[in-house]
Enzyme design. Structure first.
Site, PDB file in Angstrom:
ATOM      1  N   SER A   1      -6.745  -4.560   6.405  1.00 26.39           N
ATOM      2  CA  SER A   1      -6.480  -3.138   6.609  1.00 26.39           C
ATOM      3  C   SER A   1      -7.560  -2.510   7.491  1.00 26.39           C
ATOM      4  O   SER A   1      -8.618  -3.100   7.714  1.00 26.39           O
ATOM      5  CB  SER A   1      -6.423  -2.392   5.269  1.00 26.39           C
ATOM      6  OG  SER A   1      -5.320  -2.789   4.491  1.00 26.39           O
TER       7      SER A   1
ATOM      8  N   THR B   1      -2.887   0.648   8.154  1.00 22.93           N
ATOM      9  CA  THR B   1      -3.792   1.324   9.087  1.00 22.93           C
ATOM     10  C   THR B   1      -3.692   2.845   8.986  1.00 22.93           C
ATOM     11  O   THR B   1      -4.145   3.551   9.880  1.00 22.93           O
ATOM     12  CB  THR B   1      -3.495   0.879  10.531  1.00 22.93           C
ATOM     13  OG1 THR B   1      -2.112   1.127  10.825  1.00 22.93           O
ATOM     14  CG2 THR B   1      -3.784  -0.597  10.714  1.00 22.93           C
TER      15      THR B   1
ATOM     16  N   LYS C   1      -5.088   4.841   6.458  1.00 21.42           N
ATOM     17  CA  LYS C   1      -5.916   4.875   5.257  1.00 21.42           C
ATOM     18  C   LYS C   1      -7.212   5.649   5.498  1.00 21.42           C
ATOM     19  O   LYS C   1      -7.756   5.643   6.614  1.00 21.42           O
ATOM     20  CB  LYS C   1      -6.266   3.449   4.817  1.00 21.42           C
ATOM     21  CG  LYS C   1      -5.050   2.584   4.445  1.00 21.42           C
ATOM     22  CD  LYS C   1      -5.458   1.153   4.176  1.00 21.42           C
ATOM     23  CE  LYS C   1      -4.269   0.272   3.813  1.00 21.42           C
ATOM     24  NZ  LYS C   1      -3.792   0.478   2.458  1.00 21.42           N
TER      25      LYS C   1
ATOM     26  N   CYS D   1      -7.230   0.692  -2.664  1.00 20.02           N
ATOM     27  CA  CYS D   1      -6.934  -0.262  -1.599  1.00 20.02           C
ATOM     28  C   CYS D   1      -7.899  -1.426  -1.756  1.00 20.02           C
ATOM     29  O   CYS D   1      -9.101  -1.277  -1.515  1.00 20.02           O
ATOM     30  CB  CYS D   1      -7.085   0.356  -0.216  1.00 20.02           C
ATOM     31  SG  CYS D   1      -6.879  -0.867   1.119  1.00 20.02           S
TER      32      CYS D   1
ATOM     33  N   SER E   1       4.702  -2.270   0.957  1.00 24.15           N
ATOM     34  CA  SER E   1       3.742  -1.185   0.816  1.00 24.15           C
ATOM     35  C   SER E   1       4.210   0.008   1.629  1.00 24.15           C
ATOM     36  O   SER E   1       4.536  -0.140   2.806  1.00 24.15           O
ATOM     37  CB  SER E   1       2.356  -1.636   1.293  1.00 24.15           C
ATOM     38  OG  SER E   1       1.416  -0.585   1.192  1.00 24.15           O
TER      39      SER E   1
ATOM     40  N   HIS F   1       4.718  -5.787   3.861  1.00 23.25           N
ATOM     41  CA  HIS F   1       3.342  -5.878   4.337  1.00 23.25           C
ATOM     42  C   HIS F   1       3.188  -7.105   5.226  1.00 23.25           C
ATOM     43  O   HIS F   1       3.792  -8.142   4.995  1.00 23.25           O
ATOM     44  CB  HIS F   1       2.397  -5.967   3.137  1.00 23.25           C
ATOM     45  CG  HIS F   1       0.977  -5.673   3.447  1.00 23.25           C
ATOM     46  ND1 HIS F   1       0.111  -6.636   3.923  1.00 23.25           N
ATOM     47  CD2 HIS F   1       0.247  -4.530   3.361  1.00 23.25           C
ATOM     48  CE1 HIS F   1      -1.089  -6.098   4.096  1.00 23.25           C
ATOM     49  NE2 HIS F   1      -1.034  -4.816   3.757  1.00 23.25           N
TER      50      HIS F   1
ATOM     51  N   MET G   1      -1.574  -6.903   0.252  1.00 24.00           N
ATOM     52  CA  MET G   1      -2.501  -5.879  -0.193  1.00 24.00           C
ATOM     53  C   MET G   1      -3.496  -6.505  -1.179  1.00 24.00           C
ATOM     54  O   MET G   1      -3.115  -7.328  -2.017  1.00 24.00           O
ATOM     55  CB  MET G   1      -1.760  -4.736  -0.881  1.00 24.00           C
ATOM     56  CG  MET G   1      -0.658  -4.109  -0.035  1.00 24.00           C
ATOM     57  SD  MET G   1       0.894  -5.054  -0.023  1.00 24.00           S
ATOM     58  CE  MET G   1       1.584  -4.545  -1.596  1.00 24.00           C
TER      59      MET G   1
END
Length: 392
Positions: free
Chosen positions: A19, A68, A70, A104, A305, A310, A314
């Site tokens: 991420s 991306t 976050k 996260c 997600s 994803h 995650m």
């Protein structure tokens, strides 16, 4: 007509795991955004470039994917025996809200390094060379996480030869330990069952393992929903009907887990729970073209997600996978072949990931003491992010 000028806010853009996010020191935020509320949410939305009806986040720092979009806010911890408080905000791409309901796990790998570099960790806890053990208080879910950050000549070591599927270039390995990811007073399995029949009106009834470890997750059998468990992103993200079906399943799972009282509330809680599907090991070619052999993995898992499959996995969902895999009888454990185990290697769209867990049973109740996995992190840019002064 006069317009408010832009303001500058100190920020660092960091990759953590698979991420990326914009990291802030709490005291560097504008005063109105130093406390939870509308001003903070609006600031972070503008930083990331949301809501964007085009779905691109062109006018912000976001990358138009859940991985991306976050934000992270760190501060010196007030919790005993902790170094830093870590608050995570998952920013919606096309809607005007920030979801604070979960952690996260991927960005967790970057928290320790940022905390050290920002002076949030006492100097006497940082070795000149070796491993700095950073004690993180995850403020979204009130959990302890330990980040083992490599140090060289008094500086965080970011470069290295550790390879993480889903990340193009190697970097330094950061071992992350999720301590007691489920409170002793909370139910790891909110329904009381390792496997439930999840009834989804208009779609069907499915076997489901619903677990609260790392992040609330609804696990399904891939074959029950007509998948193999080897799918890549385009197989699902390019199918609007499939995405709608998964969202409906997720909403009903959220109700069953007691996270919401009605399916209509799911739209305002996109970050949790996650929905994932698992299958016995089967060979496939990953998104990078790497061949993943069935002999190299214990099972395949795919997870969604923020409404999309994803591209890797995650970190918090990996905690759920590792925990469920160690508990005989869950769908994840059965897909991995059943029985007792202390670690599992699973296949995801970008490759594989190994995660270990320490779980124990007492009178039919399961607890997990620790989940461990290796990630990496790297600062991409540091300085200031700019936003219009009247945007928050």
């Amino acid at each position: 007509m006069a317009h408010a000028p832009q303001i500058k806010v100190p920020a660092t853009y960091i990759r953590g795991g698979t991420s990326k996010g914009v990291f802030f020191n709490l005291t560097d935020l504008p005063e109105s955004a130093q406390v939870p509320g509308e001003a903070r949410d609006n600031l972070l939305l503008r930083v990331i470039g949301s809501p964007d009806p085009y779905g691109k986040q062109t006018d912000g720092m976001g990358g138009a994917t859940s991985s991306t979009s976050k934000t992270v806010i760190l501060s010196k911890s007030n919790e005993p025996d902790h170094d830093v408080d870590y608050l995570f905000g998952q920013v919606s791409i096309d809607k005007p809200f920030v979801d604070w309901s979960g952690n996260c796990g991927n960005l967790t790998a970057a928290v320790g390094a940022f905390a050290i570099s920002s002076g949030l960790v006492d100097a006497d806890r940082i070795p000149e060379n070796g491993i700095a053990v950073v004690r993180i208080w995850q403020a979204n879910i009130n959990k302890t996480i330990i980040a083992n950050v490599p140090m060289t000549n008094g500086e965080v070591q970011e470069t290295g030869d550790f390879e993480l599927d889903g990340v193009t270039f190697p970097a330094a390995e950061v071992q992350v330990e999720f301590i007691s990811p489920v409170d002793a007073t909370d139910a790891m399995f909110p329904t009381g069952n390792l496997v439930d029949d999840l009834e989804v009106p208009g779609i069907g009834t499915f076997k489901a393992t619903m677990i609260n470890a790392g992040i609330p997750t609804v696990f399904l059998n891939a074959e029950d929903i007509d998948y193999t468990g080897t799918e890549l992103q385009e197989a699902i993200n390019g199918d609007p009907e499939a995405l709608e079906r998964f969202e409906t399943i997720r909403a009903h799972g959220a109700v069953k887990m007691g996270l919401i009282s009605d399916v209509s509330e799911a739209a305002g809680r996109q970050h949790t729970p996650k929905v994932a599907f698992c299958a016995a090991p089967k060979s496939y070619v990953s998104s990078s073209g790497k061949e993943i052999s069935a002999d190299a993995i214990d099972l395949n898992v795919r997870a969604l997600s923020m409404g999309k499959l994803h591209h890797a996995m995650m970190g918090t969902a990996a905690v759920a996978i590792g925990t469920a895999a160690t508990i005989p009888g869950t769908l994840v454990n059965l897909a991995a072949g059943g029985g007792e185990r202390e670690a599992v290697t699973f296949g995801h769209p970008s490759g594989t990931l190994k995660v270990g867990a320490e779980a124990s049973e007492n009178g039919g109740d399961w607890t997990v003491n620790k989940v461990v996995m290796s990630r990496s992190a790297r600062v991409l840019m540091e300085g200031w992010v700019r936003v219009p002064g009247d945007s928050f």
